[in-house]
Structures are given as C-alpha cells and as structure tokens.
Write an enzyme that holds these catalytic residues in place. Structure first.
Site, PDB file in Angstrom:
ATOM      1  N   HIS A 171       7.627   4.970  12.544  1.00  0.00           N
ATOM      2  CA  HIS A 171       7.791   5.796  11.348  1.00  0.00           C
ATOM      3  C   HIS A 171       6.472   6.331  10.790  1.00  0.00           C
ATOM      4  O   HIS A 171       6.473   7.190   9.924  1.00  0.00           O
ATOM      5  CB  HIS A 171       8.498   5.008  10.239  1.00  0.00           C
ATOM      6  CG  HIS A 171       7.661   3.914   9.635  1.00  0.00           C
ATOM      7  ND1 HIS A 171       6.723   4.156   8.659  1.00  0.00           N
ATOM      8  CD2 HIS A 171       7.603   2.590   9.883  1.00  0.00           C
ATOM      9  CE1 HIS A 171       6.140   3.016   8.332  1.00  0.00           C
ATOM     10  NE2 HIS A 171       6.642   2.049   9.067  1.00  0.00           N
ATOM     11  N   ARG A 187       3.348   8.003   9.252  1.00  0.00           N
ATOM     12  CA  ARG A 187       3.058   9.391   8.912  1.00  0.00           C
ATOM     13  C   ARG A 187       2.007  10.014   9.856  1.00  0.00           C
ATOM     14  O   ARG A 187       2.139  11.155  10.268  1.00  0.00           O
ATOM     15  CB  ARG A 187       2.520   9.412   7.476  1.00  0.00           C
ATOM     16  CG  ARG A 187       2.960  10.532   6.613  1.00  0.00           C
ATOM     17  CD  ARG A 187       2.665  10.182   5.163  1.00  0.00           C
ATOM     18  NE  ARG A 187       3.868   9.779   4.470  1.00  0.00           N
ATOM     19  CZ  ARG A 187       4.625  10.603   3.762  1.00  0.00           C
ATOM     20  NH1 ARG A 187       4.290  11.860   3.632  1.00  0.00           N
ATOM     21  NH2 ARG A 187       5.712  10.160   3.165  1.00  0.00           N
ATOM     22  N   HIS A 233      14.372   4.978  11.887  1.00  0.00           N
ATOM     23  CA  HIS A 233      14.023   5.147  10.467  1.00  0.00           C
ATOM     24  C   HIS A 233      14.826   6.315   9.916  1.00  0.00           C
ATOM     25  O   HIS A 233      15.167   7.247  10.642  1.00  0.00           O
ATOM     26  CB  HIS A 233      12.515   5.430  10.374  1.00  0.00           C
ATOM     27  CG  HIS A 233      11.936   5.365   8.996  1.00  0.00           C
ATOM     28  ND1 HIS A 233      12.090   6.377   8.075  1.00  0.00           N
ATOM     29  CD2 HIS A 233      11.206   4.399   8.372  1.00  0.00           C
ATOM     30  CE1 HIS A 233      11.469   6.051   6.947  1.00  0.00           C
ATOM     31  NE2 HIS A 233      10.921   4.842   7.107  1.00  0.00           N
ATOM     32  N   GLU A 258      -0.409  -9.056  -1.002  1.00  0.00           N
ATOM     33  CA  GLU A 258      -0.888  -8.504   0.280  1.00  0.00           C
ATOM     34  C   GLU A 258      -2.121  -7.622   0.051  1.00  0.00           C
ATOM     35  O   GLU A 258      -2.186  -6.459   0.470  1.00  0.00           O
ATOM     36  CB  GLU A 258       0.203  -7.710   1.004  1.00  0.00           C
ATOM     37  CG  GLU A 258      -0.077  -7.460   2.473  1.00  0.00           C
ATOM     38  CD  GLU A 258       0.995  -6.617   3.150  1.00  0.00           C
ATOM     39  OE1 GLU A 258       0.983  -5.392   3.009  1.00  0.00           O
ATOM     40  OE2 GLU A 258       1.869  -7.213   3.814  1.00  0.00           O
ATOM     41  N   GLU A 261      -1.916   5.049   3.320  1.00  0.00           N
ATOM     42  CA  GLU A 261      -1.912   3.649   2.884  1.00  0.00           C
ATOM     43  C   GLU A 261      -3.314   3.056   2.728  1.00  0.00           C
ATOM     44  O   GLU A 261      -3.538   2.236   1.829  1.00  0.00           O
ATOM     45  CB  GLU A 261      -1.089   2.793   3.858  1.00  0.00           C
ATOM     46  CG  GLU A 261       0.410   3.047   3.804  1.00  0.00           C
ATOM     47  CD  GLU A 261       0.876   4.246   4.628  1.00  0.00           C
ATOM     48  OE1 GLU A 261       0.026   4.894   5.292  1.00  0.00           O
ATOM     49  OE2 GLU A 261       2.075   4.552   4.620  1.00  0.00           O
ATOM     50  N   ASP A 304       0.794  -1.225   0.000  1.00  0.00           N
ATOM     51  CA  ASP A 304       0.000   0.000   0.000  1.00  0.00           C
ATOM     52  C   ASP A 304       0.828   1.277   0.000  1.00  0.00           C
ATOM     53  O   ASP A 304       0.373   2.324   0.435  1.00  0.00           O
ATOM     54  CB  ASP A 304      -0.895  -0.020   1.247  1.00  0.00           C
ATOM     55  CG  ASP A 304      -0.097  -0.357   2.499  1.00  0.00           C
ATOM     56  OD1 ASP A 304       1.126  -0.113   2.491  1.00  0.00           O
ATOM     57  OD2 ASP A 304      -0.678  -0.871   3.466  1.00  0.00           O
TER      58      ASP A 304
HETATM   59  C1  UD1 Z   1       7.021   4.693   3.306  1.00  0.00           C
HETATM   60  C2  UD1 Z   1       5.593   4.254   2.961  1.00  0.00           C
HETATM   61  C3  UD1 Z   1       4.974   3.490   4.124  1.00  0.00           C
HETATM   62  C4  UD1 Z   1       5.875   2.383   4.611  1.00  0.00           C
HETATM   63  C5  UD1 Z   1       7.253   2.951   4.907  1.00  0.00           C
HETATM   64  C6  UD1 Z   1       8.202   1.849   5.290  1.00  0.00           C
HETATM   65  C7  UD1 Z   1       4.278   5.703   1.500  1.00  0.00           C
HETATM   66  C8  UD1 Z   1       3.298   6.825   1.453  1.00  0.00           C
HETATM   67  N1  UD1 Z   1       4.743   5.402   2.730  1.00  0.00           N
HETATM   68  O1  UD1 Z   1       6.934   5.666   4.332  1.00  0.00           O
HETATM   69  O2  UD1 Z   1       3.726   2.939   3.722  1.00  0.00           O
HETATM   70  O3  UD1 Z   1       5.316   1.840   5.764  1.00  0.00           O
HETATM   71  O4  UD1 Z   1       7.773   3.579   3.728  1.00  0.00           O
HETATM   72  O5  UD1 Z   1       9.350   2.331   5.913  1.00  0.00           O
HETATM   73  O6  UD1 Z   1       4.607   5.138   0.486  1.00  0.00           O
HETATM   74  N2  UD1 Z   1      14.576   8.203   3.814  1.00  0.00           N
HETATM   75  C9  UD1 Z   1      15.933   8.128   3.550  1.00  0.00           C
HETATM   76  N3  UD1 Z   1      16.461   6.943   3.103  1.00  0.00           N
HETATM   77  C10 UD1 Z   1      15.691   5.837   2.921  1.00  0.00           C
HETATM   78  C11 UD1 Z   1      14.321   5.915   3.186  1.00  0.00           C
HETATM   79  C12 UD1 Z   1      13.764   7.107   3.633  1.00  0.00           C
HETATM   80  O7  UD1 Z   1      16.655   9.104   3.721  1.00  0.00           O
HETATM   81  O8  UD1 Z   1      16.238   4.783   2.533  1.00  0.00           O
HETATM   82  C13 UD1 Z   1      13.986   9.483   4.312  1.00  0.00           C
HETATM   83  C14 UD1 Z   1      13.910  10.562   3.241  1.00  0.00           C
HETATM   84  O9  UD1 Z   1      14.201  11.800   3.794  1.00  0.00           O
HETATM   85  C15 UD1 Z   1      12.449  10.503   2.816  1.00  0.00           C
HETATM   86  C16 UD1 Z   1      11.768  10.167   4.138  1.00  0.00           C
HETATM   87  O10 UD1 Z   1      12.660   9.254   4.773  1.00  0.00           O
HETATM   88  O11 UD1 Z   1      11.979  11.711   2.277  1.00  0.00           O
HETATM   89  C17 UD1 Z   1      10.382   9.564   4.021  1.00  0.00           C
HETATM   90  O12 UD1 Z   1      10.353   8.499   3.078  1.00  0.00           O
HETATM   91  P1  UD1 Z   1       8.978   8.117   2.296  1.00  0.00           P
HETATM   92  O13 UD1 Z   1       9.251   6.982   1.384  1.00  0.00           O
HETATM   93  O14 UD1 Z   1       8.357   9.346   1.720  1.00  0.00           O
HETATM   94  O15 UD1 Z   1       7.987   7.689   3.435  1.00  0.00           O
HETATM   95  P2  UD1 Z   1       8.109   6.673   4.650  1.00  0.00           P
HETATM   96  O16 UD1 Z   1       7.675   7.448   5.848  1.00  0.00           O
HETATM   97  O17 UD1 Z   1       9.425   6.007   4.652  1.00  0.00           O
HETATM   98  N1  UDP Z   2      13.237  -3.831   9.442  1.00  0.00           N
HETATM   99  C1  UDP Z   2      14.602  -3.920   9.129  1.00  0.00           C
HETATM  100  N2  UDP Z   2      15.478  -3.116   9.811  1.00  0.00           N
HETATM  101  C2  UDP Z   2      15.074  -2.224  10.749  1.00  0.00           C
HETATM  102  C3  UDP Z   2      13.692  -2.125  11.045  1.00  0.00           C
HETATM  103  C4  UDP Z   2      12.797  -2.942  10.369  1.00  0.00           C
HETATM  104  O1  UDP Z   2      15.001  -4.713   8.283  1.00  0.00           O
HETATM  105  O2  UDP Z   2      15.926  -1.528  11.322  1.00  0.00           O
HETATM  106  C5  UDP Z   2      12.281  -4.688   8.712  1.00  0.00           C
HETATM  107  C6  UDP Z   2      11.280  -5.449   9.534  1.00  0.00           C
HETATM  108  O3  UDP Z   2      11.771  -6.718   9.913  1.00  0.00           O
HETATM  109  C7  UDP Z   2      10.069  -5.548   8.611  1.00  0.00           C
HETATM  110  C8  UDP Z   2      10.181  -4.323   7.746  1.00  0.00           C
HETATM  111  O4  UDP Z   2      11.492  -3.815   7.920  1.00  0.00           O
HETATM  112  O5  UDP Z   2      10.129  -6.684   7.755  1.00  0.00           O
HETATM  113  C9  UDP Z   2       9.160  -3.311   8.127  1.00  0.00           C
HETATM  114  O6  UDP Z   2       9.422  -2.102   7.502  1.00  0.00           O
HETATM  115  P1  UDP Z   2       8.788  -0.740   7.979  1.00  0.00           P
HETATM  116  O7  UDP Z   2       8.474  -0.816   9.425  1.00  0.00           O
HETATM  117  O8  UDP Z   2       9.713   0.330   7.515  1.00  0.00           O
HETATM  118  O9  UDP Z   2       7.459  -0.642   7.095  1.00  0.00           O
HETATM  119  P2  UDP Z   2       5.963  -1.193   7.271  1.00  0.00           P
HETATM  120  O10 UDP Z   2       6.015  -2.665   7.455  1.00  0.00           O
HETATM  121  O11 UDP Z   2       5.351  -0.469   8.415  1.00  0.00           O
HETATM  122  O12 UDP Z   2       5.298  -0.802   5.992  1.00  0.00           O
END
Ligand code: UD1
Ligand code: UDP
Length: 385
Positions: free
Chosen positions: A205, A207, A238, A114, A128, A92
């Site tokens: 993490h 939103r 995160h 999923e 999501e 999602d």
């Molecule tokens: C996204 C997904 C969420 C998922 C989550 C898993 C959407 C709307 N949200 O949220 O459903 O649960 O990922 O973690 O798609 N960033 C980095 N490096 C990375 C990843 C993130 O620097 O490898 C930072 C960046 O500043 C980025 C911010 O995190 O702008 C947010 O990342 P984003 O993908 O927009 O949303 P998540 O909150 O990670």
């Molecule tokens: N995870 C990881 N390293 C971390 C934290 C989480 O590999 O430091 C893994 C965790 O085991 C799970 C996945 O990341 O499989 C979950 O990701 P996240 O919580 O970012 O997203 P969500 O599942 O909420 O979409």
C-alpha cells in the site's frame, strides 16, 4: 485521550485502550478520526471498542493536507469539551501528527506511542518519516519500541528522561488475536488452510510505491504464480483504488492467486500463521511476522524496522520484478536459506508492552500532578473513584 484513525493505529492502540478501561486511576476517552473507514471499523469491532467520539473525516481520495486540516479542525472542539490530562497518538500517519499538533496547541501533553522510528530518508516512507519527526518535536513522553528507536531520539537531542523503551504493543495485539484461531469468512481461504499448500502472503500500500513500483510487484507476482503452480498467492488488497489499479490487472486469470478484501485482523493473523513467506511493504506486518517464525521480504528500498533485518528474519528486496522473483524462488527452493530466516525471535516486543506503556503514562501524569498540586484530570465525566 487516545486518538487514532487508520487500521495499524487501531491495532496498536487496542491493547492500550483495553488496559486503560481496567486501570484503577486512568480512564480512556477514545476518539477516531475516520481517516480510514471500513479498515478502522473492522478493528474496533474485533476488540469491542466503541469510540466516544468519531470525527468522521473519511472521504475517498482525500489529499494529505485535506486529511490533516480536517483532523486539526474537528479534534479541537473535542479537546475543549473533554479536557484530557494527556493525548496519546500512535506512529506516523496524518491522523497521528495532526492530533499531536491539535493537543500541543492546547498545551495538553502528547504521549507518542511507537516513537523514534527513522529511515533516515525524508521522502521514504512518505510522508511518514516527516510525520514522526514532527511528533517527536512536540511530544512530552516518547514510548520507543526498541533501544534502536531510543537511540534515534537521543541523537535528535530529545530529553532522555522523556523516553521509555516499552516494546511494540502490536505484539500484544497479535498474541491476543492469533490465540483466538478464528474461521475465515471466505470458504476459499478455509479450503486453502485445510489443503496444506504453501502460501505466499502479500500486502502492499505504501504511497512511495504507487505507480511503476507497484506495477513491478504485480508483474513479479504473476511471474511467481506461473513458475510455482503448487504455491498459492494470497493478496488481501488494500482499499485504496490506486493500489488496486496498479497491482490487480497483472493477476487476472491466474488460478493460484487469491485476491481478497482486507481481512479482518483475526483472519489476517491466522493467514500469517499459515503463510510460508510474507511479501510486504507494511510496517506492522514486518513487526508481527517474526513472532510467528515467518520470513519477510520487504517491498521497499529502505526500512525503519532494522532490528529484524539484523536478526535475519526480514530482508529488503525492493520492487524490481526480477529481484522479487529471484528472492522468493530462493526461499521456496532452498531449505537451508528458508530455515535460516524462519526464526521465531522477535526484537519488537514480548507481548507485555502495554503494561510498560501504562506505567510510563501514570508516571508522567503523577509528575504533572505534583508539579501543579492539582488533582489528575482524566477527562470530564471520565473520572474514576
Ligand atoms: C495510511 C497512512 C499510512 C499507513 C496506512 C495503513 C498516512 C499519510 N498514511 O495510508 O502511514 O501505513 O494508512 O494502511 O496517514 N480507503 C478506503 N477505506 C478504508 C481505508 C482506505 O476506501 O478503510 C481508500 C480511500 O480511497 C482513501 C485511500 O484508501 O482515500 C487512501 O487512504 P489514506 O488514509 O489516505 O492513505 P493510506 O495509503 O491508507
Ligand atoms: N492487516 C489486517 N488485514 C489485512 C492486512 C493487514 O488486519 O488484510 C493488519 C496487519 O496484521 C498489521 C496491520 O494491518 O497489524 C498493518 O497495516 P497496514 O499494512 O495497512 O499499515 P502499516 O503497518 O504499513 O502502517
């Protein structure tokens, strides 16, 4: 074609990609959007996946519409070039729904891995819950992890013949990974593993928790660290700076709190297996922890993962400081309460979901083949003999 962009998607599609590589007829074309960067690359490295295409859309602080638009725009030429028989998206995220829409625009069947999770509140999880519902409208094959998610789809009038209950591939990924028993790259974590101390593992993490709610989580952790000096709090933070700014200032100077970078999946699953209690707003972690018999307190007011609430291994606690402190304290101090939650049954999967996923995809493509009398196209340059 498997399209994915964030850490949880990468973890959940990895077993599918590996199985497609070994399949006699189907072949994967892997496309990463790069919605996440470091957290995505970590997973691909672990599973030895080198994507065929990288849309490279990552930009710090990019907004939802910007991410969505970039995926749509950059995926379309790849679809035109590769002409996949189907496009698989997971879950999602913005990547997932944008990729599904890009495929739909080209009338390529969408396989939704999923499918059918619903919280019932369009604003939580945000965005999501909306993403999932949009993808359900345009998918040709809905791979539901549980009977409950199938029921959610049928309640929205999705054709029952297009829904297959497979279990969640996250359990396949977890069992493949946790068996490797990797070492922690950070010596502090290796020392902690040897110490036998009780561990409270925390991830956050979401939103809808940004701001005051996450501040409540930070204050609760500080309170718990002072109240239980013999317990170690481990928080792999995160990468999002908004998350870090909300939580980390509360934890400065506390000797029994260890904040780390996001742990590589192998290391995270080992930490999960060492943890006493898990405190999280993550979807994937709620699904994984019951396989390892770890009680989960969910830092949210609602969840779409109701099955583990029903079996008693997870509990919703929200983000209020006092409530979190009270619930964690109860588990740390009351053994019968702890034991009641620390069960190893897992309603989300048995570790064999990937085989069901591949069978369902093969059936979909077989049906498409007999409908058109055309050979199955598995992507130009990707045909298997
Ligand atoms: C996204 C997904 C969420 C998922 C989550 C898993 C959407 C709307 N949200 O949220 O459903 O649960 O990922 O973690 O798609 N960033 C980095 N490096 C990375 C990843 C993130 O620097 O490898 C930072 C960046 O500043 C980025 C911010 O995190 O702008 C947010 O990342 P984003 O993908 O927009 O949303 P998540 O909150 O990670
Ligand atoms: N995870 C990881 N390293 C971390 C934290 C989480 O590999 O430091 C893994 C965790 O085991 C799970 C996945 O990341 O499989 C979950 O990701 P996240 O919580 O970012 O997203 P969500 O599942 O909420 O979409």
């Amino acid at each position: 074609m498997v399209v994915y962009g964030t850490r949880p998607e990468a973890i959940k599609v990895a077993p599918v990609i590996k199985a497609l590589e070994d399949h006699p007829v189907l072949a994967p074309i892997t496309v990463v959007t790069g919605q996440h960067r470091e957290m995505l690359d970590q997973v691909n490295e672990l599973f030895d996946i080198v994507p065929d295409h990288d849309l490279d859309i990552f930009e710090h602080g990019a907004g939802l519409s910007q991410i969505f638009a970039r995926v749509l725009e950059r995926l379309d030429p790849v679809l035109e070039l590769e002409k996949p028989a189907a496009v698989l998206v997971q879950g999602d995220t913005t990547t997932s729904t944008a990729a599904a829409l890009a495929a739909f625009h080209r009338q390529i069947p969408v396989v939704h891995l999923e499918a059918g999770l619903r919280s019932g509140d369009i604003m939580s999880p945000f965005p999501e819950e909306a993403n999932r519902k949009i993808t359900s409208q345009i998918a040709s094959l809905h791979l539901a992890p549980t009977e409950g998610s199938r029921a959610n789809l049928l309640a929205e009038s999705v054709d029952p013949r297009s829904v297959v209950v497979t279990g969640n591939t996250v359990i396949d990924a977890l069992l493949m990974t946790v068996a490797r028993k990797v070492h922690f790259s950070d010596p502090t974590l290796e020392d902690l593993a040897d110490s036998g101390r009780r561990i409270l593992l925390v991830t956050t993490h979401r939103r809808e928790n940004w701001g005051e709610a996450m501040g409540g989580v930070g204050r609760a952790l500080a309170h718990l660290a002072r109240r239980f000096p013999d317990v170690e709090i481990v928080l792999p933070a995160h990468r999002n700076p908004i998350v870090r700014e909300a939580v980390l200032p509360h934890l400065a100077g506390l000797p029994n709190v260890t904040v780390t970078e996001p742990l590589p999946y192998g290391e995270f699953t080992r930490m999960l297996s060492l943890a006493t209690i898990v405190l999280t707003d993550s979807g994937g972690v709620q699904e994984e922890a019951p396989s390892l018999g770890k009680p989960v307190l969910v830092l949210r007011d609602n969840t779409e993962r109701l099955e583990a609430i029903a079996t008693g291994t997870t509990r919703l606690v929200g983000t209020d400081e006092q409530r979190i402190v009270q619930e964690v304290s109860l588990l740390l101090e009351n053994e019968p309460t702890y034991e009641a939650m620390a069960q190893t049954a897992n309603p989300y999967g048995d570790g064999r979901s990937t085989a069901r996923v591949l069978e369902a995809i093969a059936t979909l493509l077989d049906r498409a083949k007999s409908a058109t009398s055309m050979p199955i196209i598995v992507g130009e340059g990707h045909e298997k003999s």
